[in-house]
Write an enzyme that holds these catalytic residues in place. Sequence first.
Site, PDB file in Angstrom:
ATOM      1  N   THR A 137      42.580  20.908  14.744  1.00 28.08           N
ATOM      2  CA  THR A 137      42.650  20.305  16.067  1.00 28.08           C
ATOM      3  C   THR A 137      43.839  20.817  16.864  1.00 28.08           C
ATOM      4  O   THR A 137      44.850  21.230  16.292  1.00 28.08           O
ATOM      5  CB  THR A 137      42.767  18.769  15.901  1.00 28.08           C
ATOM      6  OG1 THR A 137      43.049  18.178  17.170  1.00 28.08           O
ATOM      7  CG2 THR A 137      43.901  18.385  14.959  1.00 28.08           C
ATOM      8  N   ASP A 138      43.734  20.718  18.189  1.00 28.61           N
ATOM      9  CA  ASP A 138      44.878  21.090  19.043  1.00 28.61           C
ATOM     10  C   ASP A 138      46.003  20.047  18.945  1.00 28.61           C
ATOM     11  O   ASP A 138      47.120  20.304  19.397  1.00 28.61           O
ATOM     12  CB  ASP A 138      44.433  21.274  20.505  1.00 28.61           C
ATOM     13  CG  ASP A 138      43.834  20.027  21.142  1.00 28.61           C
ATOM     14  OD1 ASP A 138      43.681  18.997  20.439  1.00 28.61           O
ATOM     15  OD2 ASP A 138      43.503  20.073  22.341  1.00 28.61           O
ATOM     16  N   GLU A 139      45.704  18.870  18.384  1.00 26.38           N
ATOM     17  CA  GLU A 139      46.725  17.817  18.340  1.00 26.38           C
ATOM     18  C   GLU A 139      47.919  18.189  17.458  1.00 26.38           C
ATOM     19  O   GLU A 139      48.979  17.571  17.558  1.00 26.38           O
ATOM     20  CB  GLU A 139      46.122  16.490  17.860  1.00 26.38           C
ATOM     21  CG  GLU A 139      45.023  16.021  18.777  1.00 26.38           C
ATOM     22  CD  GLU A 139      44.746  14.516  18.716  1.00 26.38           C
ATOM     23  OE1 GLU A 139      45.523  13.782  18.096  1.00 26.38           O
ATOM     24  OE2 GLU A 139      43.732  14.104  19.316  1.00 26.38           O
TER      25      GLU A 139
END
Length: 349
Positions: free
Chosen positions: A131-133
């Site tokens: 994820t980009d998180e």
Amino acid sequence: MKKIIITGGAGFIGSHVVRRFVNTYPGYEIINLDKLTYAGNLANLRDVEDAPNYRFVKGDIVDAGFIAGLFSRENPDAVIHLAAESHVDRSISSPIDFVMTNVVGTVNLLNAARNQWKGDYDSKRFYHVSTDEVYGTLGEEGLFTEETAYDPHSPYSASKASSDHFVRAYHDTYGLNTVISNCSNNYGSYHFPEKLIPLAINNIKNNKAVPVYGKGENIRDWLWVEDHARAIDLLFHKANPGDTYNIGGHNEWKNIDLIRLLCRIMDKKLDREEGTSENLIAFVADRAGHDLRYAIDSGKLQRELGWTPSLQFEEGLEKTVDWYLSNEEWLQDVTSGNYQEYYRKQYEG
Ligand code: NAD
Ligand code: DAU
């Protein structure tokens, strides 16, 4: 002929990846390994469940013995790893579940792959979906690139960051043929209604308040789930060993603007007077540690492999609303039982 274990194939994105691989590659054998947690649902795959190149195996990636046994029995050529605890709010109330599945589960899969594939790493592949998180939060300017330093803030993103580090370590230390992709927020069919878009669709449909955290100023970069599945297909086949790619929609929306757009679409689809659904918006307490803005630079994927998102957001959102309105039974099934309890705790104290 390739035998691929896809983990988390009964979840939202996993079901789209399974469907794509089963339909596009009749010569591949696809094994969907899933624990069927609250988020996993075999109804997401009804249309491919009888395909001759598809099989479902129920199992928990946290169970190292089970995973080792599965690898030695099946001797797969590749893994596409999506199984995870995926909801940030749940990670705030129960971080250990995220450590177990996202970190320990990933390391169990890496160990099984390492043992099973010893001496033949080059012809095998371990694809880790992330994820980009993991990159943390952006201010008003800038984009996450593959070089952005990891800076996770929620227990969910910390667990995903940790799993990414382990995948990279197994490439650097043992030479495992790994690929990692970090994607922005997905939307589309079969999205579990704890997440913003399907939760809002479900609530608007039922004339219930639509909870918007804080002032609704947080920004997410939305990508149609089938475009994510297409990117995974490309990268699975073409990425260099050990490489990392960002995937995103170039499609930033403030939560409040997205919800207002959704309200307008819902009014139209439900034949309601314009403005009816907007009256349901309720600003509620903010999420703890709420990241302000995510936005992905997916230039590397576009330049190297020619991938671009296929749908405009307004079109994709309308398609998504249509899907939810014509799949009432699916929505009813997933929101009965445990969902009610979760909803009460999360939104009604
Ligand atoms: P999801 O919650 O809809 O599905 C997760 C699936 O994993 C479910 O089918 C569940 O049963 C299964 N699972 C959970 N724990 C398991 C365990 N211990 N053993 C075996 N199976 C287990 O998640 P999603 O939104 O489809 O996300 C899939 C992956 O993509 C995750 O790794 C997530 O971090 C990543 N991702 C999601 C998004 C997004 O917007 N949803 C964006 C980028 C990356
Ligand atoms: O960026 C990728 C990530 O996107 C994935 O890794 C996660 O698995 C996925 O769940 C998603 O995380 P978010 O936290 O961004 O998604 P969520 O749908 O939970 O929330 C989107 C935004 O909406 C976020 O700013 C929080 C806000 N929100 C969410 C809910 C559930 C609300 O305002 N109200 C809500 O009720």
